[in-house]
Design an enzyme around this catalytic site. Structure first.
Site, short mmCIF file in Angstrom:
data_model
loop_
_atom_site.label_atom_id
_atom_site.label_comp_id
_atom_site.label_asym_id
_atom_site.label_seq_id
_atom_site.Cartn_x
_atom_site.Cartn_y
_atom_site.Cartn_z
N ARG A 29 49.50 32.27 56.56
CA ARG A 29 49.43 33.14 55.89
C ARG A 29 48.54 32.97 54.47
O ARG A 29 48.93 31.65 54.00
CB ARG A 29 50.62 33.92 55.34
CG ARG A 29 51.57 34.35 56.57
CD ARG A 29 51.19 35.76 57.12
NE ARG A 29 51.66 36.41 58.12
CZ ARG A 29 51.69 36.12 59.47
NH1 ARG A 29 50.59 35.33 59.72
NH2 ARG A 29 52.20 36.79 60.14
N TYR A 78 55.80 48.97 59.40
CA TYR A 78 55.49 48.63 58.05
C TYR A 78 53.89 48.83 57.63
O TYR A 78 53.83 49.69 56.73
CB TYR A 78 55.80 47.02 57.83
CG TYR A 78 55.53 46.90 56.30
CD1 TYR A 78 56.03 47.75 55.29
CD2 TYR A 78 54.91 45.75 56.23
CE1 TYR A 78 55.64 47.42 53.96
CE2 TYR A 78 54.29 45.21 54.86
CZ TYR A 78 54.82 45.92 53.82
OH TYR A 78 54.42 45.79 52.57
N1 UDP Z 1 58.64 32.96 59.15
C1 UDP Z 1 59.17 31.91 59.95
N2 UDP Z 1 60.70 31.68 59.73
C2 UDP Z 1 61.29 32.54 58.91
C3 UDP Z 1 60.51 33.62 58.16
C4 UDP Z 1 59.27 33.71 58.35
O1 UDP Z 1 58.88 31.22 60.84
O2 UDP Z 1 62.81 32.47 58.66
C5 UDP Z 1 56.97 33.07 59.38
C6 UDP Z 1 56.74 34.46 59.97
O3 UDP Z 1 56.66 34.22 61.35
C7 UDP Z 1 55.36 34.59 59.41
C8 UDP Z 1 55.24 33.61 57.94
O4 UDP Z 1 56.53 32.70 58.15
O5 UDP Z 1 54.41 34.06 60.00
C9 UDP Z 1 55.48 34.54 56.78
O6 UDP Z 1 56.80 35.35 56.93
P1 UDP Z 1 57.27 36.38 56.05
O7 UDP Z 1 58.33 37.31 56.62
O8 UDP Z 1 57.47 35.51 54.55
O9 UDP Z 1 56.03 37.33 55.46
P2 UDP Z 1 55.40 38.53 56.43
O10 UDP Z 1 54.12 37.51 56.67
O11 UDP Z 1 56.05 38.64 57.42
O12 UDP Z 1 55.06 39.67 55.52
#
Ligand code: UDP
Length: 341
Positions: free
Chosen positions: A235, A150
């Site tokens: 994040r 990505y």
């Molecule tokens: N995350 C998690 N469980 C989930 C979805 C996300 O622990 O079911 C964690 C993921 O590992 C990341 C954060 O939440 O650290 C944000 O993930 P998201 O997919 O929302 O956004 P990304 O940072 O991947 O763009």
């Protein structure tokens, strides 16, 4: 200004269209509806009245995009249409390269053909990869070194836009652009008109809220052994309406002699466990959770240094608390139990 919004039936695109309308602009939404929702487009077009239209087409189809640009007299483009899941990109890299790179290529070809020379393009903090601790919060000058397809594909799009703009400017037909690197986007329209409905849904905030509402299995916490204050990933979550408003601020300042590159975030970090707590407060329910291994492609810590856009354009996040962001999301999911369906 008349603005083509690619991915206009999607989560960020539809919210940005509402903000464009609120700022007095006209919108043409373009979406192939593979991940976007016809209902979201309809809601925006209804609100827009004579100031809005919807075109069902793929952004990579240069002929269809060119027709939309000329038919509607478009003056500028905000480009969202893309695939945008880190985890999925690791599983389906070719789909990511095709959607994100070929999509943007079709758009640029169409804009070139039609003489449309103003572009705000979405990019991502995933282009930075996993910067060392000394570079966090992450400034725009941080080295871009993505760690998943990505991020790789979005960095390639940034480079394509820059090269095209440089060529146009050299050839005497200046091209004005901005690249906006989003951190994590969450929340919904504060008035509840639009929401977030992804299939599959993998983002943390909606997943946690849906788990709390009993509409999906317990939330998996991807790793508790990260080098962060509570061991879970951190994040920078920015409210979707704040993000939308950043696009308007940038659009209105586009200038061929000074391309803009901005991070869009709050400058604040929340861990997975902190987000879960905010979702519990927003829903008044417990978020059922299970521990899971780290997710491939995830960096541990991403926080924006968003001071550049504040200094240059005066934009900063209005909805600065995680509680506010999660409560807007929870309101929409509660009012729309089946999302847009
Ligand atoms: N995350 C998690 N469980 C989930 C979805 C996300 O622990 O079911 C964690 C993921 O590992 C990341 C954060 O939440 O650290 C944000 O993930 P998201 O997919 O929302 O956004 P990304 O940072 O991947 O763009």
């Amino acid at each position: 200004m008349k603005v083509l919004v690619t991915g206009g039936a999607g989560y960020i695109g539809s919210h940005t269209a509402l903000s464009l309308l609120a700022s007095g602009h006209e919108v043409v939404l373009l979406d192939n509806l593979r991940r976007g929702h016809r209902k979201a487009a309809e809601i925006v077009v209804n609100i827009a009245g004579s100031r809005g239209a919807f075109v069902e087409a793929d952004v990579g189809d240069a002929n269809a995009v060119a027709a939309a640009l000329t038919d509607h007299g478009v003056e500028a483009v905000i480009h969202f249409a893309a695939l945008a899941y880190v985890g999925e990109s690791v599983e389906l890299p070719l789909q990511y390269w095709r959607a994100n790179l070929a999509g943007s290529l079709g758009l640029l070809e169409a804009m070139d053909r039609c003489g449309v020379s103003r572009l705000v393009a979405s990019s991502t903090c995933s282009t930075y990869g996993c910067p060392d601790a000394e570079f966090i919060p992450i400034a725009e000058s941080c080295r871009q070194d993505p760690v998943n397809p990505y991020g790789e594909s979005k960095l390639a799009v940034e480079r394509m836009v820059r090269a095209h703009a440089a060529m146009k400017t050299r050839s005497g037909t200046p091209f004005a652009f901005a690249l906006l690197r989003y951190f994590n986007v969450a929340g919904c329209d504060p008035q509840g008109r639009l929401g977030e409905d992804h299939e599959p849904e993998t983002h943390l905030v909606p997943s946690a809220i849906l788990a709390a509402l009993g509409r999906r299995p317990p939330l998996q916490v991807f790793g508790r052994d990260w080098d962060t204050h509570d061991g879970t990933c951190v994040r920078d979550y920015v409210h979707v309406t704040d993000l939308a408003e950043a696009h308007i601020a940038v659009l209105e300042k586009l200038n061929p002699s000074s391309p803009m590159v901005f991070n869009i975030g709050t400058g604040r970090g929340d861990s997975v466990l902190e987000v879960i707590k905010a979702c519990e407060r927003a829903t008044g329910r417990t978020v059922p959770c299970v521990d899971a291994p780290r997710r491939a492609g995830d960096p541990g810590l991403l926080i924006a240094d968003a001071r550049k856009i504040a200094a240059e354009l005066g934009w900063r996040a209005r909805f600065s608390s995680m509680d506010e962001t999660c409560s807007h999301a929870a309101q929409w999911f509660t009012a729309n139990p089946r999302g847009y369906r």
